[in-house]
Structures are given as C-alpha cells and as structure tokens.
Motif scaffolding. Structure first.
Motif, mmCIF file in Angstrom:
data_model
loop_
_atom_site.group_PDB
_atom_site.id
_atom_site.type_symbol
_atom_site.label_atom_id
_atom_site.label_comp_id
_atom_site.label_asym_id
_atom_site.label_seq_id
_atom_site.Cartn_x
_atom_site.Cartn_y
_atom_site.Cartn_z
ATOM 1 N N ILE A 20 -9.910 4.103 -18.324
ATOM 2 C CA ILE A 20 -9.156 4.939 -17.390
ATOM 3 C C ILE A 20 -8.233 4.025 -16.603
ATOM 4 O O ILE A 20 -8.682 3.025 -16.030
ATOM 5 N N GLU A 21 -6.963 4.369 -16.586
ATOM 6 C CA GLU A 21 -5.983 3.556 -15.864
ATOM 7 C C GLU A 21 -5.231 4.429 -14.869
ATOM 8 O O GLU A 21 -4.729 5.498 -15.221
ATOM 9 N N VAL A 22 -5.169 3.956 -13.620
ATOM 10 C CA VAL A 22 -4.374 4.613 -12.583
ATOM 11 C C VAL A 22 -3.149 3.753 -12.324
ATOM 12 O O VAL A 22 -3.269 2.574 -11.974
ATOM 13 N N ARG A 23 -1.965 4.335 -12.519
ATOM 14 C CA ARG A 23 -0.714 3.630 -12.257
ATOM 15 C C ARG A 23 -0.037 4.258 -11.038
ATOM 16 O O ARG A 23 0.149 5.475 -10.987
ATOM 17 N N MET A 24 0.356 3.422 -10.097
ATOM 18 C CA MET A 24 0.972 3.897 -8.865
ATOM 19 C C MET A 24 2.393 3.379 -8.741
ATOM 20 O O MET A 24 2.659 2.205 -9.025
ATOM 21 N N THR A 25 3.301 4.249 -8.305
ATOM 22 C CA THR A 25 4.657 3.828 -7.975
ATOM 23 C C THR A 25 4.672 3.355 -6.532
ATOM 24 O O THR A 25 4.184 4.055 -5.643
ATOM 25 N N THR A 26 5.209 2.186 -6.292
ATOM 26 C CA THR A 26 5.199 1.617 -4.943
ATOM 27 C C THR A 26 6.011 2.488 -3.992
ATOM 28 O O THR A 26 7.167 2.820 -4.278
ATOM 29 N N PRO A 27 5.426 2.895 -2.840
ATOM 30 C CA PRO A 27 6.171 3.703 -1.876
ATOM 31 C C PRO A 27 7.350 2.919 -1.306
ATOM 32 O O PRO A 27 7.287 1.685 -1.177
ATOM 33 N N PRO A 28 8.451 3.602 -0.955
ATOM 34 C CA PRO A 28 9.598 2.919 -0.335
ATOM 35 C C PRO A 28 9.164 2.178 0.928
ATOM 36 O O PRO A 28 8.405 2.698 1.743
ATOM 37 N N GLY A 29 9.620 0.952 1.056
ATOM 38 C CA GLY A 29 9.277 0.155 2.232
ATOM 39 C C GLY A 29 7.968 -0.592 2.130
ATOM 40 O O GLY A 29 7.591 -1.328 3.042
ATOM 41 N N GLN A 30 7.246 -0.401 1.044
ATOM 42 C CA GLN A 30 5.976 -1.091 0.840
ATOM 43 C C GLN A 30 6.111 -2.083 -0.312
ATOM 44 O O GLN A 30 6.910 -1.892 -1.231
ATOM 45 N N GLU A 31 5.311 -3.138 -0.253
ATOM 46 C CA GLU A 31 5.339 -4.127 -1.330
ATOM 47 C C GLU A 31 4.536 -3.664 -2.535
ATOM 48 O O GLU A 31 4.875 -3.976 -3.677
ATOM 49 N N LYS A 32 3.465 -2.910 -2.299
ATOM 50 C CA LYS A 32 2.595 -2.458 -3.376
ATOM 51 C C LYS A 32 2.076 -1.068 -3.032
ATOM 52 O O LYS A 32 2.162 -0.606 -1.898
ATOM 53 N N GLY A 33 1.493 -0.394 -4.030
ATOM 54 C CA GLY A 33 0.773 0.827 -3.763
ATOM 55 C C GLY A 33 -0.470 0.524 -2.938
ATOM 56 O O GLY A 33 -1.034 -0.568 -3.041
ATOM 57 N N ARG A 34 -0.904 1.473 -2.148
ATOM 58 C CA ARG A 34 -2.039 1.254 -1.251
ATOM 59 C C ARG A 34 -3.077 2.349 -1.487
ATOM 60 O O ARG A 34 -2.783 3.535 -1.354
ATOM 61 N N ILE A 35 -4.305 1.922 -1.815
ATOM 62 C CA ILE A 35 -5.349 2.883 -2.156
ATOM 63 C C ILE A 35 -6.707 2.319 -1.758
ATOM 64 O O ILE A 35 -6.942 1.107 -1.854
ATOM 65 N N PHE A 36 -7.589 3.194 -1.298
ATOM 66 C CA PHE A 36 -8.919 2.761 -0.858
ATOM 67 C C PHE A 36 -10.002 2.974 -1.902
ATOM 68 O O PHE A 36 -10.969 2.217 -1.945
ATOM 69 N N ALA A 37 -9.875 4.030 -2.698
ATOM 70 C CA ALA A 37 -10.986 4.340 -3.601
ATOM 71 C C ALA A 37 -10.507 5.078 -4.836
ATOM 72 O O ALA A 37 -9.560 5.868 -4.779
ATOM 73 N N VAL A 38 -11.183 4.809 -5.955
ATOM 74 C CA VAL A 38 -11.088 5.623 -7.169
ATOM 75 C C VAL A 38 -12.525 5.825 -7.643
ATOM 76 O O VAL A 38 -13.282 4.858 -7.784
ATOM 77 N N ASP A 39 -12.903 7.068 -7.857
ATOM 78 C CA ASP A 39 -14.247 7.391 -8.344
ATOM 79 C C ASP A 39 -14.159 8.182 -9.630
ATOM 80 O O ASP A 39 -13.330 9.103 -9.747
#
Length: 557
Positions: free
Chosen positions: A536-555
């Motif tokens: 299982i792969e989660v791919r995130m697009t970096t939000p404008p103004g941020q260096e990376k995607g930001r996430i706390f949990a995947v279950d």
C-alpha cells in the motif's frame, strides 16, 4: 394539533455544540437518534443567535479534534466571507443529513414520563408545526445547558456556588450561595468606508464618559466582543432570563452609544451591525453524576482511569455581579493545567438510570465548571458521550458498566485526543514494513510526531486483506485564529484552511490506484476499501508554501 411518536436508542435534548456532537457521534456508531432543539438553528452560544466563537483548551498542541475540528475545517472551506448563516448551515447539515439521526428544530422539551428512576419518554412542542413529538428512548442525553430534564425527572442537580470547605476548594466562597456566572447579549460592529452616525434608542442606558465604565475595555480592539456586558449571576439565570435580556439590551445599545458618541474611541467609520436578543449563558443547573469534578481534580490534571475527554481553559470564574462589579475586571482567570482529564463518571446521573449529559451541565462544582464550560470542551465531551452511549446499546450494558478501554480506543480512532492515554495500532498496521515509524506511533499531534514527506509505503510478505485506510493529516492545531470573528473590519483577516493540510493525495494497492483525492480539506480521512494487496502506497502532493506533505498517521484495517 397533532402528535408524532418516535422510538429510538438515544434522545438528545439540546442542540448546542455539545448536543450536536453527542447526536452525530452516536448516529455514526450505528444507533438511532432524535435530536430535539428548541431553537431554529444549532450551535447554542456559537450560533448566529448568540455569536460567541468556539473556545477550548489553551496551550501548544491541545486544540480539540474529532467532530469539533471537522466542523471548524468545514467552515474554513465553505465560509470565506465569514457569514454566520453559512456557519449555521455547516452545523445544520451535520445533523440533518446524518443517517440514523432525526432532527427536530423549534421543538421545546416540556414533559417527561417516568417509571420509577427510569425515563420512559419525553415530549416536545414544535412551535412551527403545532406538533407534539413524543420520544421513547433507551437513553436520554440532556445537552440543554439548563438541564431541563432535571426538574422533569427528579434527577439530582446543583445550582449556585458550593462552600469552600464542602469540597476543599480554596477559590470557592466561604459560604455556599445560589449565585452563578451571568449571561451576555453580545454585539458586533462593522467598518464602513465613510463616517457612520449612531442614534441610540430612547430606552438605552447612558454612559457619559469612561468613568462610567471602569475596568471595561472598550477601545479600538477587534478581538473585543464585549463579553463583560453580563448580568444574572445574582438572579436566576433560567427563570429571570427575559427580564435580564431587557436590561442587557439597554446596556448593549448604551455601550455602543458611549463608544460612538461619548469621546474619541477610534470607531468613527464603524456601524452597529448586529445585537444578540438571545442571551448567551455561562451557568445554571449542573447535574449530580457518579463523580463530581472539583477544583482539586482540575489542578491534579484529572488523571482518572476513565478519562474520555479533556479541558484546558483556565478556571475563568466570573463575579456574579457581572457588569456591575466595580472592583476590577469582572472575572478571575485562575490557572488550570492544559490539558486535564474529564472522566466518564461525570457524564451520567447519580439517580436516574438512563439519563446522561454533556456540555456545561455535567457533574462539576461551580469552580470546576469555570474550566469545563467553554464550547470546544463541551464538544469533545459530547462526542465521548454519544460514542459511549452507542457502545452501551450495542453491548447491552449500563452506562456505569461499559468497557472504558474500548471507549477510549474508539474515541482516539475517531481522532479524539485523550490525555495520558495511548492509541493502539491495528494488528495489520503493526505487521507491515513501513518507511517511517512516525505514522504508527499512536500520537497524532505535535511537530515531533508529524511525518514530512511525499510517500508512505507499507509492504507485506504475502497479500493481506484490507477493508479501511485511515489517514490523519496536519491541520495546524496551533493556528492563531478562531472559527468565526467577533467584529468585521473593512479588510477582514482571512480565516482559511491551514496551509499545512495535504489537499491532494492518492493511494495505490500493488501499483493500482484505489483512492484519488484532489480536494481534501479535513484532518481525518477514512476510506472504506475492499482489496487484497502486498503493498500500500500513499502519495501526497506537497501543499503550497510547505516543503513536504505533513501527516500524523496511516492505519490499515
């Protein structure tokens, strides 16, 4: 006249933030619910009728999540003009379109039928349809603030201030009395692009100079909602409400006359935009539960084994004299830890078998109430109550006998924070190999627990069956703005979706796209899936103004 009968698992009386969260959480956990609200809108003190912004725990990384945060983010997304009618609609739709929940607005509860210490049904009169609604339920949750079911059922309750020695509270008065905190009719002002004239009504009070408003800040401050226009603490905040409202309106229109016409206060281009004709209440009846929260519980951080919610507002104890208190500011902000825990035992009645409660009427002393009464706290209490009642119904046990550990885990899975408690990670999530341990450490707030990157990859030695994928993104719990403003400058600051939120993400199972989200604006996302995969792969697009995607949990479940 007609009568409509309802038979449900839970009847919630009162549709403020606490009642809304109680009803929605219970329905989401699979039980049938009626929400009986005596006003045309939901939200109580947060609604367009009263217009208090939603306050909660104070401090770093302690903002309330769960349904409370869901409401906040929905409002930021849809309500960029900061309209109170739009905010009302956000609250309304959560109840009106929730499967399993029947919403009865403009319906005032006025009767309860008892069988000993058991409530059989309650009756509400719906003014707009000339209809009596009789609701039979397994459980009744009083989230009305005024505890309307107390006098109707014989439930034990408290009103006024306890004596200092009764619970060993050193900030309580020496002698018990019936005094409470008062109520306020707020007003809002709007800046125009030219000077504005104000003519007060003849019945407004007059405050000729600043000496008439000692200790009442009323200079140019856009964060001032004039909360100090407060009365009722020395009267009866239930039965005297209409008389108190009349006095509060005289004060409100008179205070604005003073600001506009009695000296230079910096509001030349400002106009009176709205005045509340429904007072916002702070305190009235409080139920007696299996546990009564006290100042000592607050100061010791509420480290109960049955914590299901938390507070973190100061013990903000207003003087009963309110507006007419002349010896300084009309409140004292006694310090309180943030967070401190609220136990399940404070949410159900000590003497009525099937009565529970959420909001400012939970089982507390007057002193502890001064910390629990704010709306975000009431909301997380409500979500805990609704979830707990659903669990009691499903497991066929009493409220006193529910499995607290199970309730805590359910609440945390629903993104409710419970202090001093760890969330269990699903066996499937633990079993996988993953490229970062942060997203399965069970802690879903705090910069140190936030994974910053573009991809999260889970892999297994053999294909695994997966039914749900849960994600918790970073909604900036330390953002410096509220859900709604108290005043409207010509160039309104933008209350916006936090730029930390990941807006676009995709989920792949063995390289095949199974979820594609292009417009996310929520912190908690749960995707029901039916698949078998080794990766299982989660791919995130970096939000404008941020260096990376930001996430706390995947279950993975």
């Amino acid at each position: 006249m007609k009568t409509v009968k309802h038979k449900v698992d839970l009847c919630v009386v009162g549709g403020g933030i606490a009642g809304l969260c109680t009803a929605v959480s219970a329905a989401r956990h699979g039980i049938s619910v009626v929400l009986m609200q005596d006003r045309p809108v939901l939200g109580g003190n947060a609604s367009s009728e009263i217009r208090m912004w939603v306050c909660g725990a104070d401090g770093t990384d302690v903002r309330e999540t769960g349904i409370v945060e869901e409401l906040m983010l929905e409002n930021y997304y849809r309500n960029q003009s900061l309209s109170y009618s739009v905010w009302d609609s956000v609250l309304y739709e959560k109840a009106r379109f929730q499967p399993g929940l029947t919403l009865l607005c403009n319906c005032s509860c006025h009767k309860a039928e008892m069988d000993g210490t058991h409530i059989k049904n309650v009756t509400g009169w719906q003014l707009t349809t000339e209809t009596f609604h009789v609701v039979e339920a397994t459980y009744f949750a009083d989230c009305s603030g005024d505890s309307i079911l107390a006098p109707l059922t014989g439930a034990q309750y408290m009103q006024g201030r306890e004596a200092r020695l009764q619970y060993g509270e050193n900030i309580a008065p020496e002698i018990a009395d019936k005094k409470t905190m008062g109520m306020s009719c707020l007003f809002q002002i709007r800046e125009m692009n030219s000077p504005q004239t104000y003519i007060p009504p003849a019945w407004a009070y007059e405050y000729p100079d600043d000496s008439a408003l000692p200790y009442r800040e009323h200079g140019f401050d856009l964060k001032n909602n004039f909360w100090w226009m407060e009365l009722g603490g020395t009267a009866d905040t239930i039965h005297d409400t209409e008389d108190l409202k009349d006095e509060l309106l005289k004060i409100a229109f008179g205070v604005w006359d003073h600001i506009k016409n009695k000296g230079d206060h910096g509001f030349e281009n400002w106009a009176l935009d709205w005045v509340g004709f429904l007072p916002g209440k702070r305190e009235s009846r409080r139920y007696v539960g299996a546990h009564i929260l006290t100042q000592n519980d607050v100061e010791s951080e509420g480290r109960f084994p049955d914590i299901v919610a938390y507070a973190g507002w100061t013990m903000d104890d207003h003087f009963p004299e309110g507006f007419y208190y002349q010896h300084g500011c009309s409140t004292i902000w006694h310090p309180a830890p943030s967070p401190w825990g609220i136990p399940w035992r404070a949410l159900y009645s000590a003497n009525i078998d099937n009565l529970c409660f959420a909001g400012r009427n939970i089982s507390t002393t007057h002193v502890a109430l001064s910390s629990t009464r704010v709306m975000a706290t009431c909301g997380v209490i409500g979500q805990a109550l609704g979830t707990g009642v659903a669990q009691a119904v499903h497991t066929n046990v009493s409220l006193a006998d529910i499995d607290i550990a199970q309730l805590q885990q359910t609440l945390m899975y629903d993104d409710c924070y419970i202090p001093f408690t760890s969330r269990d990670i699903s066996p499937l999530t633990q079993k996988a190999r993953v490229n970062t341990e942060l997203i399965r450490n069970g802690v879903e707030r705090g910069e140190e627990n936030c994974y910053k990157g573009d991809r999260i990859i889970f892999s297994f030695d053999a294909p695994e069956e997966i039914k749900e994928i849960r994600l918790v993104f970073d909604s900036c719990l330390n953002r410096p703005y509220d859900n709604m403003p108290c005043n409207y400058p010509l160039h309104q600051p933008h209350y916006k979706l936090p730029n930390t939120l990941v807006k676009e993400y995709s989920i792949y199972a063995d390289g095949e796209l199974v979820v594609c989200e292009k417009n996310n604006y929520q912190r908690l996302r749960r995707h029901a899936v039916s698949l078998t995969a080794k990766e299982i792969e989660v791919r995130m697009t970096t939000p404008p103004g941020q260096e990376k995607g930001r996430i706390f949990a995947v279950d993975l479940v």
